[in-house]
Write a protein that holds these residues in place. Structure first.
Motif, PDB file in Angstrom:
ATOM      1  N   GLN A   1     -28.029  54.749  35.311  1.00 45.91           N
ATOM      2  CA  GLN A   1     -26.621  55.113  35.595  1.00 45.91           C
ATOM      3  C   GLN A   1     -26.844  56.439  36.565  1.00 45.91           C
ATOM      4  O   GLN A   1     -26.322  56.632  37.343  1.00 45.91           O
ATOM      5  CB  GLN A   1     -25.923  55.441  34.459  1.00 45.91           C
TER       6      GLN A   1
ATOM      7  N   PHE B   1     -25.211  57.102  40.121  1.00 43.28           N
ATOM      8  CA  PHE B   1     -24.427  58.040  40.467  1.00 43.28           C
ATOM      9  C   PHE B   1     -24.940  58.906  41.844  1.00 43.28           C
ATOM     10  O   PHE B   1     -24.246  59.368  42.386  1.00 43.28           O
ATOM     11  CB  PHE B   1     -24.331  58.923  39.236  1.00 43.28           C
ATOM     12  N   THR B   2     -26.245  59.080  41.542  1.00 47.69           N
ATOM     13  CA  THR B   2     -26.915  60.060  42.601  1.00 47.69           C
ATOM     14  C   THR B   2     -26.730  59.399  44.029  1.00 47.69           C
ATOM     15  O   THR B   2     -26.384  60.230  44.867  1.00 47.69           O
ATOM     16  CB  THR B   2     -28.354  60.090  42.162  1.00 47.69           C
TER      17      THR B   2
ATOM     18  N   SER C   1     -23.309  59.832  45.096  1.00 50.57           N
ATOM     19  CA  SER C   1     -22.803  61.164  45.283  1.00 50.57           C
ATOM     20  C   SER C   1     -23.497  61.629  46.669  1.00 50.57           C
ATOM     21  O   SER C   1     -22.766  62.319  47.328  1.00 50.57           O
ATOM     22  CB  SER C   1     -23.547  62.162  44.308  1.00 50.57           C
TER      23      SER C   1
ATOM     24  N   ILE D   1     -21.049  60.515  49.210  1.00 54.24           N
ATOM     25  CA  ILE D   1     -19.838  61.136  49.237  1.00 54.24           C
ATOM     26  C   ILE D   1     -20.237  62.705  50.019  1.00 54.24           C
ATOM     27  O   ILE D   1     -19.537  62.888  50.883  1.00 54.24           O
ATOM     28  CB  ILE D   1     -19.313  61.465  47.941  1.00 54.24           C
TER      29      ILE D   1
ATOM     30  N   ALA E   1      -8.621  59.703  51.528  1.00 54.88           N
ATOM     31  CA  ALA E   1      -9.615  60.301  50.919  1.00 54.88           C
ATOM     32  C   ALA E   1      -8.954  60.644  49.452  1.00 54.88           C
ATOM     33  O   ALA E   1      -9.906  60.243  48.525  1.00 54.88           O
ATOM     34  CB  ALA E   1      -9.816  61.474  51.527  1.00 54.88           C
ATOM     35  N   ILE E   2      -7.825  60.993  49.017  1.00 60.69           N
ATOM     36  CA  ILE E   2      -7.707  61.364  47.643  1.00 60.69           C
ATOM     37  C   ILE E   2      -7.751  59.886  46.893  1.00 60.69           C
ATOM     38  O   ILE E   2      -8.077  59.877  46.033  1.00 60.69           O
ATOM     39  CB  ILE E   2      -6.269  62.155  47.619  1.00 60.69           C
TER      40      ILE E   2
ATOM     41  N   THR F   1     -10.934  58.931  46.159  1.00 63.05           N
ATOM     42  CA  THR F   1     -11.584  60.019  45.336  1.00 63.05           C
ATOM     43  C   THR F   1     -11.133  59.277  43.969  1.00 63.05           C
ATOM     44  O   THR F   1     -12.044  59.000  42.839  1.00 63.05           O
ATOM     45  CB  THR F   1     -11.142  61.264  45.229  1.00 63.05           C
ATOM     46  N   ALA F   2      -9.959  59.213  43.697  1.00 61.86           N
ATOM     47  CA  ALA F   2      -9.484  58.453  42.341  1.00 61.86           C
ATOM     48  C   ALA F   2     -10.083  57.114  41.896  1.00 61.86           C
ATOM     49  O   ALA F   2     -10.389  56.806  40.948  1.00 61.86           O
ATOM     50  CB  ALA F   2      -7.970  58.382  42.597  1.00 61.86           C
TER      51      ALA F   2
ATOM     52  N   LEU G   1     -13.686  57.726  41.105  1.00 65.54           N
ATOM     53  CA  LEU G   1     -13.736  58.147  39.464  1.00 65.54           C
ATOM     54  C   LEU G   1     -13.531  57.213  38.542  1.00 65.54           C
ATOM     55  O   LEU G   1     -14.270  57.213  37.644  1.00 65.54           O
ATOM     56  CB  LEU G   1     -12.904  59.494  39.667  1.00 65.54           C
TER      57      LEU G   1
ATOM     58  N   LEU H   1     -16.618  55.274  38.169  1.00 68.26           N
ATOM     59  CA  LEU H   1     -17.705  55.970  37.410  1.00 68.26           C
ATOM     60  C   LEU H   1     -17.722  56.072  36.092  1.00 68.26           C
ATOM     61  O   LEU H   1     -18.335  56.078  35.313  1.00 68.26           O
ATOM     62  CB  LEU H   1     -17.723  57.414  38.246  1.00 68.26           C
ATOM     63  N   THR H   2     -16.253  56.362  35.707  1.00 65.15           N
ATOM     64  CA  THR H   2     -15.727  56.473  34.171  1.00 65.15           C
ATOM     65  C   THR H   2     -16.063  55.146  33.607  1.00 65.15           C
ATOM     66  O   THR H   2     -16.777  55.322  32.593  1.00 65.15           O
ATOM     67  CB  THR H   2     -14.407  56.941  34.142  1.00 65.15           C
TER      68      THR H   2
ATOM     69  N   SER I   1     -19.690  54.932  33.296  1.00 68.28           N
ATOM     70  CA  SER I   1     -20.172  55.833  31.987  1.00 68.28           C
ATOM     71  C   SER I   1     -19.870  55.064  30.877  1.00 68.28           C
ATOM     72  O   SER I   1     -20.733  55.102  29.951  1.00 68.28           O
ATOM     73  CB  SER I   1     -19.651  57.130  32.169  1.00 68.28           C
ATOM     74  N   PHE I   2     -18.713  54.435  30.556  1.00 64.37           N
ATOM     75  CA  PHE I   2     -18.235  53.911  29.162  1.00 64.37           C
ATOM     76  C   PHE I   2     -19.330  52.766  28.983  1.00 64.37           C
ATOM     77  O   PHE I   2     -19.428  52.411  27.777  1.00 64.37           O
ATOM     78  CB  PHE I   2     -16.904  53.372  29.162  1.00 64.37           C
TER      79      PHE I   2
ATOM     80  N   ILE J   1     -10.017  65.463  40.854  1.00 66.03           N
ATOM     81  CA  ILE J   1      -8.903  64.837  41.881  1.00 66.03           C
ATOM     82  C   ILE J   1      -8.385  66.198  42.543  1.00 66.03           C
ATOM     83  O   ILE J   1      -8.398  66.313  43.713  1.00 66.03           O
ATOM     84  CB  ILE J   1      -8.166  63.832  41.305  1.00 66.03           C
TER      85      ILE J   1
ATOM     86  N   PHE K   1     -10.424  68.345  51.013  1.00 66.18           N
ATOM     87  CA  PHE K   1      -9.841  67.679  52.056  1.00 66.18           C
ATOM     88  C   PHE K   1      -8.761  68.396  52.754  1.00 66.18           C
ATOM     89  O   PHE K   1      -8.636  68.413  54.080  1.00 66.18           O
ATOM     90  CB  PHE K   1      -8.954  66.282  51.541  1.00 66.18           C
TER      91      PHE K   1
ATOM     92  N   LEU L   1     -20.279  67.258  42.782  1.00 65.78           N
ATOM     93  CA  LEU L   1     -20.741  65.854  42.239  1.00 65.78           C
ATOM     94  C   LEU L   1     -21.609  65.882  41.077  1.00 65.78           C
ATOM     95  O   LEU L   1     -21.569  65.004  40.088  1.00 65.78           O
ATOM     96  CB  LEU L   1     -21.541  65.473  43.450  1.00 65.78           C
TER      97      LEU L   1
ATOM     98  N   MET M   1     -21.358  64.056  37.289  1.00 64.78           N
ATOM     99  CA  MET M   1     -22.483  63.442  36.421  1.00 64.78           C
ATOM    100  C   MET M   1     -22.588  64.028  34.889  1.00 64.78           C
ATOM    101  O   MET M   1     -22.691  63.355  34.117  1.00 64.78           O
ATOM    102  CB  MET M   1     -23.781  63.901  37.154  1.00 64.78           C
TER     103      MET M   1
ATOM    104  N   SER N   1     -19.894  62.548  32.329  1.00 65.95           N
ATOM    105  CA  SER N   1     -20.417  61.303  31.682  1.00 65.95           C
ATOM    106  C   SER N   1     -21.343  61.715  30.291  1.00 65.95           C
ATOM    107  O   SER N   1     -22.310  62.211  30.452  1.00 65.95           O
ATOM    108  CB  SER N   1     -21.216  60.504  32.648  1.00 65.95           C
TER     109      SER N   1
END
Lengths: 343, 199, 639
Positions: A43, A47-48, A51, A54, A97-98, A101-102, A105, A108-109, A112-113, C345, C352, C384, C388, C391
């Motif tokens: 993981q 993520f790295t 990141s 991004i 972009a927003i 991002t959402a 995320l 990623l969440t 993580s789970f 966000i 942005f 960023l 991490m 999590s």
């Protein structure tokens, strides 16, 4: 990684986000040998990578904004002059972009789970249960078993069978500590008044170093331990040796050492099973000489390090609860001979 | 850069009540801060209560002194609002009377509070239950005390020549507003300290 | 105290006065008398703000020296330079000072100076409370550093976890001094927050409706609310700690029904918003600076305001992510993972919008903008790595390691100190009347960005390789030695950037180019006042016709008239529209805030040694407080 030239280290530093890191003989989350640590490492690399991508996009956008060519009219415009087309374009770009991002995320969440579920999958499948109690600044380890004659207490060195889930119950006698073996799993705190638990499953045999991760006072820096993952027969053999009471001293010097041990206060704090020494304050020393380190991983075990430690604990671990006992050289040598014989 | 006038404010008053007055917002902000303090105190109480195998960890506090304090405080709300009304009417004579009355009504609960401390049936150092009950009571007693001092100072002030200033009436009104807060927080604390252990 | 025209009923208005006459009268009404007494008694927000900023930078220097001492100790393995006793105090003093005595105060300090100017008023609301807050802050900070000089500094980290900091394991008075330092700084932070809220709500220039408030002011409003709701948590918990230590309460003792985790919940309920209390003002600074150096309004004003408010709210829903390793129920931890991710966000929205503004405008690469670029470059990395550590599984691996040390320094230095440095270069001409040197500014910038990244980026790797935080030494066999040596060397480069800043400030105060009122051609109201502003800020209260009034009214500034000038008077208006409602008097200079702060200090320090200090200290403090409010017969008191 010790002994490598500095420039090699720097290359590693720079390349770490790309996952180009080497194995580590010390404690390292990048050198995963446990089911949990491996899942976390996967993981982490994911993520790295994301990141890094991004970050590059943001920096490119920023540099692009600085380098964009501007027309003469644009350069001469008053601050409040509005140009509607670029504004509309920016609105779309920022909204996109927003949105991205959402979406990232949420991804990623979820990831993580999923890792969390891998970690939790060891729960309830344990074949061995340990109770680790934190003390300033060492670890007491109790092997639990339904048969009373298979339970025993040791310190600072944990043996576990390879491939078997092991449950470690965590308690503290004084302040908060944290149990952490980076090659095997993440960390979990030992908190007075609470019992926590962490599950370990080593995928390969080996010696994995662990260290207290929660600041716990003077010698937080010297509160480490080893987890030795053995093949099952080796583990069972080790366990049988640990259950046994202490070996009788062999030779005149060691016997004299035992007398010093019992008469000069050592036994007030330390237990040596099979002898009158039954103190509960310090580590159980029944098989201390079978361990790889002295003073919770501070020194590698040898007659020399034992002598140095017993002669002046405060010089090696300032603030440790083990007092300096004034022994003459003969007494010191005798005690070292006795303790070194506690295999 | 030159300037040109677009409005004339010379006709505006120099003091106001409620949301018009900056001091009212200051009082409001301090009530928010202290209210947060009370809320966190109550949250800590409940946290410890749910953690403990049995609660309370001592016999619950005797009801009489605490209920008497509650009754005194709740009753004081009525004259407090009368005082606020006289203040807004800038009726100096009645404001003086009201402040004296509120000084007495502020001191009385403090007297009973003394007996309340003796009726808690637990000491602050006995266990965590005792500690948190004493903390909540201490927190509120501090508020009673500071508001009493504030009321006494204002009462003295209104008997001097400074009492005629519009700002002073606004201050008295804010003080009355603050008293409501002191009473309101106590009602919550009373329920937590006296009735939560009994359910 | 200021001398007033003898005739108190004079009630002189500004309506018919010409500018030089008005300047003469206003200067006399609002001045701080020369001399030491005047210096002690001043309530001018600019003088208080200036000394607040200078004091905060002194604490930054002290905490920075503590960090350099730590880096010296860690530069080689098994270093015998210092033992755990000194090292633990050093890292505790470093963290405590940076968080409580530098980062929060410096942001509030800048706001104390700038907010009244930006909203177009003559002084901050509750000026005496503001002066009091400075003295309390100064005395609290001095107390903990004097205690440290006497080997009684904080020793349990800036977080002081119990039981380690409790009566059983922390002997002497070290923890008590730490706990009282918290009380001091919280009192001062709360006082400033209240002053700022009232200033922003009530004292905005006519015309400055909610949608015309400068973004830095919005940021300070959100910050002040976050302070109001976060700081009581640490005051309650540090009170519990000191009660446990002094009078034997049992809040954190598990043997008597207490719980060490109660401390952590309360501390992080404050501690996490604290990070945003530092970060939100910094974003406000960026939002003020980017438009000026792009010569166009900010892109996405409404979105940025909403993002600020969202961050303010969300910051209260994250505290448990500092406690993932404490064995809390899994469902709860999952909630906090999600909420921690969510805050990315609004942070992203801000990034942005700034880049869009850069894209749409015409960037002028002066030092303030360079620091903004350095901020984006650095802070995004911290954001960023923040995702991490949100999590749970990743956090359990890197928590309490150098990875986290790297992460939060990227957030706090990249995310707050770089914008602060940008703000120093941007507003220095307003405060001093002179420009900072641009060539030194570039040296400052490159040393800071390169030094910082070179020093802190490798810490990510150290953490992953297993190096825990807060260790005073490490074995040679660990292999961490070379990276640590490199970090220590680079930390010197980073420190050098602050030396350049110091030199630049000292030099420019004497030799800098004279700035004039608006050297950057900025749009907000603070640039309508002379540089440095006179004691009364604005000759006439401006009327805000636009979000950037100076860009909208390029030739002539609209103002209002009719205010009294022979007594301190300013305008108070309605919350949403800033419609004038009152000619509100503003209090005169007073020595009582200082005396009240001295009495408060006596009470706080005394209570470290005896509980009775609460009683006599309270009585002692009541006297100056009453004197402070008691009318002195000035015209301001009698309105």
């Amino acid at each position: 990684m010790s002994g490598r030239a500095g420039n090699v280290r720097f290359v590693l530093v720079v390349s770490a986000p790309l996952g180009l890191t080497a194995c580590n003989v010390w404690q390292s989350a990048l050198d995963a040998h446990g089911q949990s640590a491996e899942a976390v490492l996967r993981q982490f690399y994911g993520f790295t990578a994301l990141s890094a991508g991004i970050w590059l996009l943001v920096i490119f956008a920023m540099i692009g904004a600085l380098r964009r060519r501007r027309s003469l009219a644009e350069r001469l415009a008053a601050p409040l002059e509005r140009r509607s087309r670029p504004e509309a374009f920016a609105t779309i770009a920022v909204s996109t972009a927003i949105g991205l991002t959402a979406a990232i995320l949420i991804g990623l969440t979820t990831w993580s789970f999923m890792t969390g579920r891998t970690l939790a999958s060891l729960r309830g499948r344990e074949t061995l249960t340990l109770l680790v109690t934190g003390d300033q600044w060492w670890w007491q380890v109790r092997y639990e078993d339904s048969q009373a004659n298979r339970t025993f207490t040791t310190a600072n060195e944990i043996h576990i069978p390879v491939g078997q889930p092991v449950k470690v119950k965590l308690e503290s006698n004084d302040v908060i500590h944290s149990f952490w073996v980076p090659s095997l799993a993440g960390k979990e705190d030992l908190i007075p008044g609470h019992q926590n638990e962490i599950y370990l499953k080593a995928e390969r045999p080996g010696v994995y170093r662990g260290q207290c991760a929660e600041f716990c006072g003077y010698q937080h820096a010297h509160m480490s331990f080893l987890v030795v993952a053995d093949e099952i027969p080796d583990f069972e053999a080790w366990r049988s040796r640990q259950v046994a009471t202490a070996a009788s001293p062999t030779g005149e010097e060691a016997a004299a050492g035992q007398r010093v041990f019992l008469s000069r206060g050592c036994s007030i704090c330390h237990t040596v099973r099979g002898t009158p020494a039954g103190g509960k304050v310090g580590p159980d020393l029944t098989h201390v000489a079978s361990r790889k380190t002295v003073a919770a991983g501070t020194l590698p075990l040898s007659r020399g390090s034992l002598a140095a430690w017993i002669a002046d604990p405060q010089a090696i671990k300032p603030g440790t609860n083990m007092p300096r006992v004034a022994l003459d050289p003969d007494e010191l040598n005798a005690v070292v001979a006795y303790v070194a014989g506690l295999q | 850069m030159t300037r040109h006038s677009v409005a004339d404010v010379s006709g505006l008053p120099t003091s106001g009540f409620g949301a018009t007055s900056p001091m009212w917002w200051g009082t409001m902000a301090f009530m928010a801060i202290e209210g947060m303090g009370f809320a966190l105190g109550v949250a800590s109480y409940l946290y410890l209560a749910f953690l403990a195998p049995e609660w309370p960890m001592a016999p619950p506090p005797d009801l009489i002194p605490g209920s008497l304090v509650t009754a005194l405080l709740v009753v004081s709300v009525l004259p407090n609002h009368l005082l606020d009304r006289w203040t807004k009417a800038k009726d100096l004579k009645r404001v003086r009377f009201g402040l004296l009355l509120m000084s007495i009504l502020g001191a009385l609960p403090l007297v009973v509070r003394w007996f309340e401390l003796g009726a808690l049936n637990v000491n602050w150092d006995t266990n965590a239950y005792g500690s948190i009950v004493w903390l909540l009571l201490g927190l509120h007693t501090t508020h009673l005390l500071t508001d009493l001092v504030d009321t006494l100072v204002l009462a003295a002030l209104m008997f001097t020549r400074h009492g005629r200033s519009g700002k002073r009436f606004s201050d008295v009104s804010d003080n009355a507003f603050y008293w409501d807060f002191v009473v309101g927080t106590w009602v919550v604390l009373y329920l937590v300290i006296y009735w939560f252990p009994r359910i | 105290m200021t001398s007033h025209p003898a005739d108190m009923t004079k009630d002189l208005r500004d309506t018919d006065l010409d500018d030089p006459t008005l300047d003469g009268i206003l200067a006399r009404t609002w001045e701080t008398p020369r001399g030491f007494y005047g210096w002690l008694a001043t309530v001018d927000h600019k003088m208080v703000g200036r000394r607040y900023i200078v004091t905060a930078f002194v604490f930054l220097a002290l905490a920075g020296l503590a960090a350099l001492a730590m880096r010296l100790q860690l530069s080689v393995p098994e270093n015998s330079l210092m033992g755990p006793d000194l090292y633990n105090q050093l890292f505790s003093m470093h963290g405590t000072t940076m968080m409580f005595l530098f980062a929060v105060p410096v942001m509030e300090a800048v706001a104390v100076y700038l907010v009244p100017l930006m909203v177009g008023t003559r002084n901050i609301a509750f000026p005496r409370l503001n002066a009091f807050s400075y003295w309390v802050y100064l005395f609290g900070g001095a107390m903990i550093w004097i205690a440290f000089a006497f080997n009684t500094g904080a020793e349990n980290g800036w977080f002081s976890y119990v039981p380690l900091a409790g009566p059983e394991f922390s002997f002497g008075k070290r923890s008590d001094f730490w706990a009282q330092m918290v009380t001091f700084t919280e009192v001062s932070a709360l006082a400033v927050a209240v002053s700022l809220i009232a200033t922003i709500f009530k004292q905005r220039a006519p015309g400055m409706s909610l949608d015309r408030i400068p973004l830095f002011v919005w940021a300070m409003l959100v910050t002040s609310f976050a302070i109001m709701f976060a700081m009581p948590a640490v005051m309650i918990s540090s009170t519990m700690l000191i009660l446990d230590r002094l009078v034997g309460t049992q809040f954190f003792n598990p043997a008597e029904g207490g719980d060490p985790l109660l401390w952590q919940h309360l501390f992080w309920f404050f501690g996490h918003p604290e990070v945003y209390i530092i970060f939100i003002p910094a974003t406000g600074m960026v939002s003020a600076i980017v438009p000026t150096f792009c010569q166009r309004p900010i892109f996405g004003y409404q979105a940025l305001v909403l993002a600020l408010i969202a961050i303010g709210f969300l910051s209260f829903g994250l505290w448990v992510h500092h406690m993932f390793a404490t064995g809390l129920p899994q469902l709860g931890e999952s909630f906090f993972t999600a909420s921690s991710m969510l805050i990315a966000i609004p942070s992203g929205i801000q990034i942005f919008c700034w880049i869009a503004t850069l894209w749409l405008g015409r960037p002028i690469l002066k030092t303030p903008l360079l620091f903004v670029l350095g901020f984006i470059f650095t802070f995004v990395i911290g954001g960023l790595t923040g995702v991490m550590v949100a999590s749970v599984p990743l956090d359990l691996q890197v928590h309490d390691t150098y990875f986290v040390v790297a992460h939060f320094h990227y957030v706090l230095i990249g995310g707050a100190v770089f914008p602060l440095l940008s703000a120093i270069y941007y507003w220095f001409p307003k405060i001093s009347g002179r420009m900072l040197d641009e060539r030194l500014g570039r040296w400052n910038f490159w040393l800071a960005v390169i030094g910082f990244n070179a020093a802190f980026f490798p810490m990510h790797l150290l953490g992953l390789e297993g190096m825990p935080r807060r260790v005073y030494t490490y074995p040679a066999a660990s292999g961490w030695g070379e990276v640590n040596l490199f970090i220590s060397l680079m930390s010197v480069v980073f420190a050098a950037s602050f030396a350049v800043l110091g030199w630049n400030v000292v030099r420019s105060l004497r030799h800098g180019i004279v700035a004039g009122p608006n050297p950057w051609n900025a749009g907000t109201l603070e640039w309508a006042a002379p540089s440095p502003p006179p004691p009364y800020n604005f000759l006439r209260i401006p009327y805000a016709s636009h979000r950037e009034p100076l860009w909208n009214d390029r030739d002539s500034l609209p103002v209002v008239s009719g205010l009294r000038v022979d007594a301190r008077e300013l305008l108070s208006g309605s919350l949403a529209e800033a419609t004038p409602e009152l000619r509100e008097s503003s209090v005169d200079n007073s020595i009582w805030p200082l005396l009240a702060a001295i009495a408060t200090t006596a009470a706080f320090v005394g209570s470290i040694f005896t509980p009775s200090a609460v009683v006599w200290g309270g009585l002692l403090a009541a006297i100056p407080l009453i004197a402070w409010f008691w009318p002195k017969g000035n015209p301001e008191d009698e309105e």
